[in-house]
Design an enzyme around this catalytic site. Structure first.
Site, PDB file in Angstrom:
ATOM      1  N   GLY A  11       5.633  -0.260  -1.957  1.00 22.29           N
ATOM      2  CA  GLY A  11       5.253   1.134  -2.243  1.00 22.29           C
ATOM      3  C   GLY A  11       5.765   2.041  -1.133  1.00 22.29           C
ATOM      4  NE  ARG A  13      12.360   3.895  -2.841  1.00 17.59           N
ATOM      5  CZ  ARG A  13      12.719   2.708  -2.338  1.00 17.59           C
ATOM      6  NH1 ARG A  13      12.887   2.547  -1.042  1.00 17.59           N
ATOM      7  NH2 ARG A  13      12.920   1.663  -3.125  1.00 17.59           N
ATOM      8  N   GLY A  14       6.121   5.896  -1.398  1.00 15.71           N
ATOM      9  CA  GLY A  14       4.959   6.688  -1.793  1.00 15.71           C
ATOM     10  C   GLY A  14       4.383   7.471  -0.612  1.00 15.71           C
ATOM     11  CB  THR A  80      -3.198  -0.714  -3.785  1.00 17.37           C
ATOM     12  OG1 THR A  80      -1.990  -0.711  -3.028  1.00 17.37           O
ATOM     13  CG2 THR A  80      -2.974  -0.052  -5.126  1.00 17.37           C
ATOM     14  CB  THR A  81      -7.840   2.101  -5.408  1.00 13.81           C
ATOM     15  OG1 THR A  81      -6.741   2.826  -5.973  1.00 13.81           O
ATOM     16  CG2 THR A  81      -8.311   2.807  -4.157  1.00 13.81           C
ATOM     17  N   PRO A 107     -10.402  -0.549   1.209  1.00 16.31           N
ATOM     18  CG  PRO A 107     -12.374  -0.661  -0.027  1.00 16.31           C
ATOM     19  CD  PRO A 107     -11.668  -1.304   1.139  1.00 16.31           C
ATOM     20  CG  PHE A 109      -6.013   1.241   5.941  1.00 16.83           C
ATOM     21  CD1 PHE A 109      -6.219  -0.055   6.397  1.00 16.83           C
ATOM     22  CD2 PHE A 109      -5.231   1.414   4.808  1.00 16.83           C
ATOM     23  CE1 PHE A 109      -5.660  -1.155   5.743  1.00 16.83           C
ATOM     24  CE2 PHE A 109      -4.669   0.335   4.145  1.00 16.83           C
ATOM     25  CZ  PHE A 109      -4.881  -0.956   4.605  1.00 16.83           C
ATOM     26  CG  HIS A 136      -9.727  11.617  -2.918  1.00 20.82           C
ATOM     27  ND1 HIS A 136     -11.057  11.270  -2.999  1.00 20.82           N
ATOM     28  CD2 HIS A 136      -9.184  10.802  -1.968  1.00 20.82           C
ATOM     29  CE1 HIS A 136     -11.314  10.296  -2.144  1.00 20.82           C
ATOM     30  NE2 HIS A 136     -10.206   9.995  -1.493  1.00 20.82           N
ATOM     31  CE  LYS A 140      -8.624   8.178  -5.124  1.00 20.23           C
ATOM     32  NZ  LYS A 140      -7.743   7.029  -4.835  1.00 20.23           N
ATOM     33  N   GLY A 146     -11.698   4.356  -4.401  1.00 21.86           N
ATOM     34  CA  GLY A 146     -12.076   3.028  -3.935  1.00 21.86           C
ATOM     35  C   GLY A 146     -13.111   3.114  -2.818  1.00 21.86           C
TER      36      GLY A 146
END
Ligand SMILES: NC(=O)c1ccc[n+]([C@@H]2O[C@H](COP(=O)([O-])OP(=O)(O)OC[C@H]3O[C@@H](n4cnc5c(N)ncnc54)[C@H](O)[C@@H]3O)[C@@H](O)[C@H]2O)c1
Ligand SMILES: O=C(O)C1=N[C@H](C(=O)O)CCC1
Length: 256
Positions: A11, A13-14, A80-81, A107, A109, A136, A140, A146
């Site tokens: 992931g 490039r996210g 990732t959730t 869920p 960091f 959020h 999303k 999460g």
């Protein structure tokens, strides 16, 4: 010369993945050996020699990604959730056959968020009512977050352990969703608003008083110390760990 730890990002490039690529690239003890997007084959992780793989992808992909990593003896740090109880149980069963491999499902960091959830769980048994509001950015894809789901689970299990059931309220007549989603009995309300990053409030109420425990991530930089802690610690924690609190000493002391 000390050997660098070979790390890969899924992931990459996210929003989170690109931040993690930067943080790993700047860490003197880590070597970024692969940075994969959605169309890159997972097999390239093996040829790159990744020892730890960070998954920051999408809820539909994360479980099969982690299955591949465990199958190939790579440690996984997962932000990732989408990790339901069933998915976690399947992963635990798989890890039983790979006892040296560590997987962290975190869920959230951000250290402040992990602490806020722990404080909320500590406080929850002393209050009659508890509800969660998570707020959020509107890009999303999942709701509730999460983090909110995990906080609700921690609150519900702390109350259950203390023999304090969740108090019912008087609502009998409601528009669908007006009282939020119930996670382990705890109402969770999700807000999506342009301009926000990641925020959560736990509201605790008793007659005549209210305690609010709020955490705000204003920037994805807030997640990076936890990502790096996860990468550096996961090999020393074989098996499944849910929540970065599993790698921290959160003893608050003073509780009898
Ligand atoms: N744990 C935390 O602290 C934390 C913080 C922020 C976001 N998140 C979670 O991390 C996830 C990613 O969030 P984001 O905001 O970066 O999302 P995003 O949509 O910006 O990034 C996801 C990236 O994954 C890629 N992708 C999809 N399937 C893939 C696959 N099979 N292999 C490799 N790449 C794939 C997408 O193309 C995209 O670039 C979400 O589940 C989010 O909730 C967790
Ligand atoms: O931006 C997101 O997406 C976030 N996802 C995690 C969650 O669902 O709790 C952590 C906070 C940011």
């Amino acid at each position: 010369m000390t050997e660098l730890l070979p790390v890969a990002v899924l992931g990459a490039r996210g929003r989170m993945g690109s931040e993690a690529v930067r943080a790993i690239g700047a860490a003197p003890d880590l070597d970024l050996v692969a940075a994969l997007g959605s169309s890159d084959p997972l097999e390239s992780l093996v040829s790159a020699g990744a020892a730890v793989v960070v998954d920051l992808t999408v809820p539909e992909a994360t479980a099969s990604n982690v299955r591949f990593l465990v199958d190939h003896g790579m440690h996984a740090v997962v932000g990732t959730t989408g990790w339901t109880a069933d998915r976690l149980a399947e992963l635990e069963a798989q890890l039983a056959g790979s006892p040296a491999t560590g997987v962290l499902i975190a869920p959230n960091f951000a250290l402040g968020s992990v602490l806020a959830s722990a404080f909320a769980a500590t406080a929850a048994r002393y209050f009659e009512s508890v509800e969660i509001i998570e707020l959020h950015h509107p890009d999303k894809v999942d709701a509730p977050s999460g983090t909110a789901a995990r906080t609700a689970q921690l609150i519900a299990s702390a109350r259950a352990a203390a023999g304090v059931p969740l108090a019912p309220d008087a609502t009998r007549d409601e528009l669908d969703g007006a009282r939020g989603a119930r996670v382990d009995g705890v109402p969770v309300h999700s807000v999506r608003l342009r301009g926000l990053t990641a925020h959560q409030e736990v509201l605790l109420g008793s007659p005549g008083e209210q305690l609010t425990i709020r955490h705000d991530s204003y920037d994805r930089a807030s997640f990076m110390p936890g990502v790096l802690l996860g990468i550096r610690s996961v090999a020393g924690h074989p098996g499944l760990t849910v929540g970065l609190d599993g790698y921290l000493d959160l003893q608050t002391g003073g509780r009898s």
